[in-house]
Design an enzyme around this catalytic site. Structure first.
Site, PDB file in Angstrom:
ATOM      1  N   HIS A  33      59.790  24.880  66.392  1.00 23.30           N
ATOM      2  CA  HIS A  33      60.868  24.877  67.379  1.00 23.30           C
ATOM      3  C   HIS A  33      60.489  25.780  68.549  1.00 23.30           C
ATOM      4  O   HIS A  33      60.761  26.990  68.527  1.00 23.30           O
ATOM      5  CB  HIS A  33      62.165  25.377  66.745  1.00 23.30           C
ATOM      6  CG  HIS A  33      62.660  24.527  65.624  1.00 23.30           C
ATOM      7  ND1 HIS A  33      62.080  24.547  64.376  1.00 23.30           N
ATOM      8  CD2 HIS A  33      63.680  23.629  65.566  1.00 23.30           C
ATOM      9  CE1 HIS A  33      62.718  23.703  63.582  1.00 23.30           C
ATOM     10  NE2 HIS A  33      63.687  23.129  64.274  1.00 23.30           N
ATOM     11  N   HIS A 268      63.647  21.359  71.801  1.00 25.80           N
ATOM     12  CA  HIS A 268      64.255  22.204  70.775  1.00 25.80           C
ATOM     13  C   HIS A 268      63.389  22.295  69.521  1.00 25.80           C
ATOM     14  O   HIS A 268      63.067  23.399  69.071  1.00 25.80           O
ATOM     15  CB  HIS A 268      65.637  21.659  70.382  1.00 25.80           C
ATOM     16  CG  HIS A 268      66.217  22.329  69.165  1.00 25.80           C
ATOM     17  ND1 HIS A 268      66.934  23.493  69.228  1.00 25.80           N
ATOM     18  CD2 HIS A 268      66.167  21.997  67.851  1.00 25.80           C
ATOM     19  CE1 HIS A 268      67.295  23.854  68.008  1.00 25.80           C
ATOM     20  NE2 HIS A 268      66.852  22.955  67.143  1.00 25.80           N
ATOM     21  N   GLU A 420      85.947  34.354  52.639  1.00 24.16           N
ATOM     22  CA  GLU A 420      85.021  34.411  51.510  1.00 24.16           C
ATOM     23  C   GLU A 420      83.565  34.294  51.948  1.00 24.16           C
ATOM     24  O   GLU A 420      82.690  35.026  51.462  1.00 24.16           O
ATOM     25  CB  GLU A 420      85.349  33.306  50.496  1.00 24.16           C
ATOM     26  CG  GLU A 420      86.705  33.413  49.854  1.00 24.16           C
ATOM     27  CD  GLU A 420      87.819  32.740  50.645  1.00 24.16           C
ATOM     28  OE1 GLU A 420      88.967  32.733  50.163  1.00 24.16           O
ATOM     29  OE2 GLU A 420      87.544  32.226  51.752  1.00 24.16           O
ATOM     30  N   HIS A 482      93.044  25.404  42.287  1.00 26.51           N
ATOM     31  CA  HIS A 482      92.638  26.783  42.025  1.00 26.51           C
ATOM     32  C   HIS A 482      91.902  26.948  40.701  1.00 26.51           C
ATOM     33  O   HIS A 482      91.477  28.059  40.379  1.00 26.51           O
ATOM     34  CB  HIS A 482      93.862  27.705  42.041  1.00 26.51           C
ATOM     35  CG  HIS A 482      94.367  28.021  43.412  1.00 26.51           C
ATOM     36  ND1 HIS A 482      94.683  27.046  44.330  1.00 26.51           N
ATOM     37  CD2 HIS A 482      94.602  29.205  44.042  1.00 26.51           C
ATOM     38  CE1 HIS A 482      95.107  27.612  45.455  1.00 26.51           C
ATOM     39  NE2 HIS A 482      95.054  28.925  45.306  1.00 26.51           N
TER      40      HIS A 482
END
Length: 681
Positions: A33, A268, A420, A482
């Protein structure tokens, strides 16, 4: 570490040295890249030569600045910087870019290449790691610095691109950086308007400066990312900021210098091609052959002498600090080296003895908190936290001091908010920085949000403890959204991650002790919401638990079958063993709190626990597939291969057939079936 002003013409040549090492290496590899390195070379030259505090001869100097390339696909920029600055990265290593076993992997890898601070590639995580590094610096400075003795005083610098900012983790981590006021963190945004699919205005129109100001950051710029004078002024402004992290917005041209491809997505992630590189050499007046950098430019890049002086000055300062504060100095050196206290054997022994003495029903999440009540005061390097679930994860011990309520005290506990993924990636940065052992909690089911950061802690072999509670359908009424089912098996597939699911307080204490002792990777603790019976404190049991799988209750008579269980299902297994004994069937109960630890044991131990000629039945309130390797074709697994439901835990266990009665019948049926067959296990 600022140096004398450099003429602008020389600066251009110094930046072009980075550019041509990049394009030559990418061209030789036929892979890579070049776009970001070409666009950010001018920023890198000003930062690395004038401001970055580092010593190429000692990449582990504790008070060095940290540099993170969050847009890790631009790895050749970092490799060129390390090579020219004087790190142990030879020209031949650059020529071997992206080749097997070379030091120059496709994306930077910590521990693999000298000077690389973190493994980057998954966009946004490097930025979050840098937040963790700056957090660690701030906490350690508060703990160890004394008037006239700033032994912890360095910055974290990070390069990032549009892709890092599009990833949601950037919001989580950067919001926290603003809350924490991490003024030693400076981020350079490569604002070039291009990603792989083309011009980003079709899918990314955020007001990035406004977004970061809303987080509580100081924003500098936009500045011309190819103007060394403007960049120098921006960095000077950033270093003067107090109480806020800083984002420097750098307007750049991707692939800068490539005559026909600059400013397009074509540059890129693909080699420029021989023709484009030749035209680039002519356009930038770089007459040198591939991989050749003139000696005058190499000398101007060489940072070894100035780095040695900086580290030597710090070591002299630290020697004075040691004379005045010998205990703090010894603790600082120990924690930086990653070692536990000399008294650790006594601490561990006392922890395990206390756990073994417990009786009655205790949820393993509460057992974990009991361990933390004991450990936090004895291990100053522990840095805890939770993703807005402290009261449920029970991750705060008696000695925990929350950041938002610390006052003049040094905090050792963080409320990460509902973040999280950000929490887990920040913890990786804390661990990488050194000096602290991070642990953080959430519900086990939400490990999916954090999974890629958990994977990265394993890939980087970092000591991070992931506390994952509410580990099964045993959490009850919150229902299938959950209730983790596949999560244990999924995390057990991550190489290098030790997954512990303890059945009582002693197993929980061993899991904590082993996770803290482990210096080569992370651990995940799966902990119950519901109470679990204690299994007794046989003095030899702790050593057996540490092996990951062991005989918890031996058969009363000639062995006919083995039941394997973990966590809350140990109670079911023991009840089934009693029922089977009443029927004259002798079975052994094996507790397997950590499959990974068990798998690393010598064959003799594994065969002694799981005799190959004896039928085996496993039970776990999770997906059954991971247990097939232990029970074989002849054995059976009681588990859950669908989703849970909303109901009291006891009702759910009955509904899914996770009962002593069903386990008893399955064991009897399996023994009978195999007795009637050839007994091929």
């Amino acid at each position: 570490m600022e140096r004398d002003p450099t003429p602008l013409a020389l600066r251009r040549d110094l930046a072009n040295a980075l550019r041509f090492l990049t394009v030559d290496a990418v061209e030789q590899a036929k892979s890579g890249h070049p776009g970001a390195p070409l666009g950010m070379a001018d920023i890198a030259e000003v930062l690395w030569r004038d401001h970055l505090k580092h010593n190429p001869a000692n990449p582990q100097w504790p008070d060095r600045d940290r540099f993170v390339l969050s847009n890790g696909h631009g790895s050749m920029l970092l490799y060129a910087l390390l090579h020219l600055s004087g790190y142990a990265l030879a020209l031949d290593d650059l020529k071997a870019f992206r080749q097997f076993a070379s030091k120059t992997a496709g994306h930077p890898e910590v521990g693999h290449t000298p000077g690389v601070e973190t493994t980057t590639g998954p966009l946004g995580q490097g930025l979050a790691n840098a937040v963790g590094m700056a957090l660690a610096e701030k906490l350690l400075a508060q703990r160890y610095n004394r008037p006239g003795h700033n032994i912890v005083d360095h910055r974290s610098w990070v390069f990032l691109g549009d892709g890092c900012l599009m990833e949601g983790i950037s919001h989580e981590a950067c919001s926290l950086a603003g809350v924490w006021g991490l003024d030693k963190l400076v981020a350079f945004y490569d604002d070039n308007g291009i990603s792989i699919d083309g011009h980003v205005d079709g899918w990314f129109r955020d007001d990035t400066p406004g977004r970061f100001r809303a987080y509580g950051w100081q924003v500098v710029g936009p500045v011309d990312g190819h103007d060394a004078t403007a960049l120098a002024a921006a960095i000077a402004e950033a270093k003067a900021v107090r109480g806020k992290p800083v984002l420097i917005v750098c307007r750049t041209r991707i692939g800068h210098g490539a005559p026909s491809k600059a400013g397009t997505h074509d540059v890129h992630g693909a080699p420029l091609g021989a023709g484009e590189i030749a035209a680039m050499r002519a356009a930038l007046n770089w007459p040198h052959p591939p991989f050749v950098v003139p000696e005058a430019l190499r000398a101007a890049w060489d940072a070894r002498a100035v780095g040695d002086r900086a580290e030597s000055a710090w070591r002299a300062s630290f020697a004075a600090y040691r004379r005045q504060y010998p205990e703090l100095a010894a603790e600082f050196e120990r924690t930086q080296a990653g070692g536990l206290p000399e008294s650790w054997p006594e601490i561990r022994g006392e922890l395990l003895a206390g756990a073994a003495a417990k009786s009655g029903g205790i949820a393993s999440r509460k057992s974990s908190q009991n361990c933390l009540d004991f450990l936090v005061d004895r291990l100053p390097e522990l840095l805890g936290g939770s993703a807005d679930l402290t009261g449920s994860n029970l991750t705060a011990g008696r000695g925990s001091v929350a950041w938002h309520a610390a006052g003049e005290r040094t905090p050792n506990y963080l409320s990460y908010g509902v973040r999280e993924f950000g929490m887990s990636a920040v913890m990786n940065g804390v661990a990488l920085h050194g000096g602290l052992i991070p642990y953080g909690g959430t519900f086990a089911v939400f490990s999916d949000y954090a999974r890629n950061a958990i994977r990265m802690s394993a890939l980087m072999q970092q000591r991070v403890v992931h506390v994952l509670t509410h580990d099964s359908i045993g959490l009850g009424e919150d229902g299938p959204t959950h209730q983790p089912v596949e999560h244990l098996g999924s995390l057990r597939l991550i190489p290098g991650l030790d997954v512990w699911r303890p059945c009582d307080e002693l197993e929980t204490a061993v899991a904590w002790a082993e996770s803290l002792q482990r210096g080569d990777g992370p651990s995940a603790l799966f902990l119950s919401r519901q109470n679990l019976d204690q299994c007794g404190g046989d003095p030899g049991r702790a050593e057996a638990i540490a092996r990951g799988g062991y005989i918890l209750r031996e058969a009363d008579g000639p062995l006919q079958a083995v039941i394997i269980a973990t966590g809350s299902e140990i109670g079911i297994a023991l009840a089934a063993q009693r029922e089977l004994a009443a029927q004259g069937v002798a079975v052994r109960v094996v507790s397997m709190p950590c499959c990974e630890r068990f798998d690393r044991q010598p064959g003799a131990w594994k065969r002694s626990v799981l005799p190959p000629e004896v039928v085996r039945v496993a039970i776990e309130a999770a997906h059954p597939d991971p247990w097939r390797k232990y029970v074989g074709l002849a054995g059976e697994v009681l588990g859950i291969d669908g989703f849970g439901a909303s109901a009291p835990a006891a009702d759910l266990y009955r509904h899914f057939g996770l009962t002593a009665a069903r386990l008893t019948s399955v064991v009897v049926e399996t023994i009978a079936r195999e007795s009637a067959s050839d007994g091929d296990f």
